[in-house]
Scaffold this motif. Structure first.
Motif, PDB file in Angstrom:
ATOM      1  N   GLU A 164       0.832  -1.200   0.000  1.00 39.23           N
ATOM      2  CA  GLU A 164       0.000   0.000   0.000  1.00 39.23           C
ATOM      3  C   GLU A 164       0.870   1.254   0.000  1.00 39.23           C
ATOM      4  N   LYS A 165       0.454   2.220  -0.814  1.00 38.47           N
ATOM      5  CA  LYS A 165       1.110   3.524  -0.855  1.00 38.47           C
ATOM      6  C   LYS A 165       0.199   4.534  -0.179  1.00 38.47           C
ATOM      7  N   ARG A 166       0.807   5.312   0.722  1.00 34.45           N
ATOM      8  CA  ARG A 166       0.038   6.311   1.457  1.00 34.45           C
ATOM      9  C   ARG A 166       0.792   7.627   1.438  1.00 34.45           C
ATOM     10  N   GLU A 167       0.152   8.668   1.920  1.00 32.42           N
ATOM     11  CA  GLU A 167       0.819   9.968   1.971  1.00 32.42           C
ATOM     12  C   GLU A 167       2.040   9.925   2.883  1.00 32.42           C
ATOM     13  N   THR A 168       1.967   9.088   3.908  1.00 26.29           N
ATOM     14  CA  THR A 168       3.080   9.000   4.864  1.00 26.29           C
ATOM     15  C   THR A 168       4.217   8.118   4.363  1.00 26.29           C
ATOM     16  N   GLY A 169       3.986   7.354   3.294  1.00 29.28           N
ATOM     17  CA  GLY A 169       5.044   6.495   2.778  1.00 29.28           C
ATOM     18  C   GLY A 169       4.523   5.156   2.304  1.00 29.28           C
ATOM     19  N   TYR A 170       5.446   4.260   2.058  1.00 28.73           N
ATOM     20  CA  TYR A 170       5.126   2.951   1.484  1.00 28.73           C
ATOM     21  C   TYR A 170       5.141   1.887   2.572  1.00 28.73           C
ATOM     22  N   HIS A 171       4.152   1.005   2.550  1.00 27.43           N
ATOM     23  CA  HIS A 171       4.075  -0.095   3.504  1.00 27.43           C
ATOM     24  C   HIS A 171       3.879  -1.397   2.740  1.00 27.43           C
ATOM     25  N   ALA A 172       4.684  -2.387   3.082  1.00 32.99           N
ATOM     26  CA  ALA A 172       4.569  -3.688   2.425  1.00 32.99           C
ATOM     27  C   ALA A 172       4.881  -4.792   3.423  1.00 32.99           C
ATOM     28  N   ILE A 173       4.199  -5.900   3.250  1.00 33.76           N
ATOM     29  CA  ILE A 173       4.534  -7.127   3.972  1.00 33.76           C
ATOM     30  C   ILE A 173       4.842  -8.164   2.905  1.00 33.76           C
ATOM     31  N   ASN A 207       7.633  -7.089   7.696  1.00 32.54           N
ATOM     32  CA  ASN A 207       6.639  -6.017   7.802  1.00 32.54           C
ATOM     33  C   ASN A 207       7.403  -4.703   7.661  1.00 32.54           C
ATOM     34  N   TYR A 208       7.419  -4.166   6.443  1.00 32.78           N
ATOM     35  CA  TYR A 208       8.323  -3.070   6.084  1.00 32.78           C
ATOM     36  C   TYR A 208       7.598  -1.733   5.996  1.00 32.78           C
ATOM     37  N   SER A 209       8.076  -0.768   6.763  1.00 35.43           N
ATOM     38  CA  SER A 209       7.591   0.608   6.665  1.00 35.43           C
ATOM     39  C   SER A 209       8.584   1.511   7.376  1.00 35.43           C
ATOM     40  N   LEU A 210       9.177   2.441   6.638  1.00 30.42           N
ATOM     41  CA  LEU A 210      10.106   3.383   7.254  1.00 30.42           C
ATOM     42  C   LEU A 210       9.385   4.568   7.880  1.00 30.42           C
ATOM     43  N   ALA A 211       8.157   4.828   7.422  1.00 27.64           N
ATOM     44  CA  ALA A 211       7.458   6.046   7.838  1.00 27.64           C
ATOM     45  C   ALA A 211       6.902   5.947   9.252  1.00 27.64           C
ATOM     46  N   GLN A 212       6.402   4.766   9.626  1.00 29.57           N
ATOM     47  CA  GLN A 212       5.740   4.642  10.922  1.00 29.57           C
ATOM     48  C   GLN A 212       5.636   3.172  11.310  1.00 29.57           C
ATOM     49  N   LYS A 213       5.302   2.935  12.576  1.00 27.43           N
ATOM     50  CA  LYS A 213       5.048   1.578  13.026  1.00 27.43           C
ATOM     51  C   LYS A 213       3.681   1.137  12.524  1.00 27.43           C
ATOM     52  N   GLU A 214       3.608  -0.128  12.119  1.00 25.58           N
ATOM     53  CA  GLU A 214       2.383  -0.663  11.544  1.00 25.58           C
ATOM     54  C   GLU A 214       1.797  -1.750  12.445  1.00 25.58           C
ATOM     55  N   LEU A 215       0.548  -2.094  12.183  1.00 29.74           N
ATOM     56  CA  LEU A 215      -0.031  -3.252  12.844  1.00 29.74           C
ATOM     57  C   LEU A 215       0.730  -4.494  12.398  1.00 29.74           C
ATOM     58  N   GLU A 216       0.945  -5.411  13.327  1.00 29.85           N
ATOM     59  CA  GLU A 216       1.665  -6.626  12.973  1.00 29.85           C
ATOM     60  C   GLU A 216       0.773  -7.569  12.166  1.00 29.85           C
TER      61      GLU A 216
END
Length: 235
Positions: free
Chosen positions: A32-41, A204-213
């Motif tokens: 998923e791409k968001r305004e805060t950055g990219y999140h991928a698992i 569980n990759y995201s540099l912008a913020q902590k994500e749900l596990e």
């Protein structure tokens, strides 16, 4: 702070190299791409991946050293017998099942990460939210070549029975069966630390913020234990 920045850069490079490698077998559980950055698992099958390093790190930070010292003080009044057995592996890392296969897991927040280390005098729980917890090994026995039993007492549990069932000796995978007075019984999957690169890691990759596990489904522990025990011994 400098070390943290270096780690962030290394993780970013590791992910970028992996994601841009063009491998068709890369499996994404989420993108998923968001305004805060990219999140991928995603599943990283590269045994040389940087993501194995942190989940395999058993060193104490300064704060963790102080926490551990506090638990040792709690046990100071009790004699700590020396643990001399050399057949039981000394370092373990929590793992999970996904679609009936075993995976290590690189979490977004290491508060959820769990490791175990056995020293010559203590059984140490590395609990993300609690720090390293020292336990006295009251007793230890080898039931057979794939079954070990501990009796532990520590700051978090006064009476704790632990049975370790080795279900895959080659990969060092075991079911830990824990029975704590007042808490009941629970099971979890662990792997010998120096064999963790034998299985893929879910990142569980995201540099912008902590994500749900990632929400792993509970394994069928009865079936897993049947990998090592006769069927009529599972109740």
């Amino acid at each position: 702070m400098k070390i943290l920045n270096i780690l962030v850069v290394l993780l970013a490079l590791s992910y970028t190299t992996y994601a841009q490698s063009g491998k068709k077998d890369t499996v994404f559980l989420l993108k998923e791409k968001r305004e805060t950055g990219y999140h991928a698992i995603f599943i990283d099958k590269n045994p040389r991946s940087e993501f194995y390093k942190k989940i395999s790190d058993f060193r104490f930070s300064d704060d963790e050293s102080r926490i551990y010292a506090g638990y040792l003080d709690y046990l100071k009044g009790q004699r700590l017998p020396r643990f001399t057995d050399r057949t039981f592996p000394r370092k373990w890392i929590v793992i999970y099942q996904y679609k009936k296969k075993f995976y290590a897991y690189y979490p977004s927040d290491f508060m959820s990460h769990y490791q175990v280390r056995v020293t010559d005098s203590t059984y140490i729980d590395y609990i993300g939210g609690e720090g390293p917890v020292a336990n006295k090994i009251k007793s230890f026995s080898i039931v057979d070549s794939s079954t070990y039993r501990f009796r532990l007492v520590g700051g978090l549990a006064k009476d704790r029975k632990l049975t370790v069932h080795i279900i895959d000796p080659q990969k060092g995978i075991a079911v830990f069966e824990e029975d704590v007075t007042g808490w009941g019984k629970r099971y979890f999957l662990m792997i010998v630390a120096d064999k963790v690169r034998k299985i893929p890691v879910i990142v569980n990759y995201s540099l912008a913020q902590k994500e749900l596990e990632y929400d792993f489904k509970e394994p069928d522990y009865k079936k897993l234990l049947e990998m090592k025990l006769p069927k009529d011994s599972i109740k």
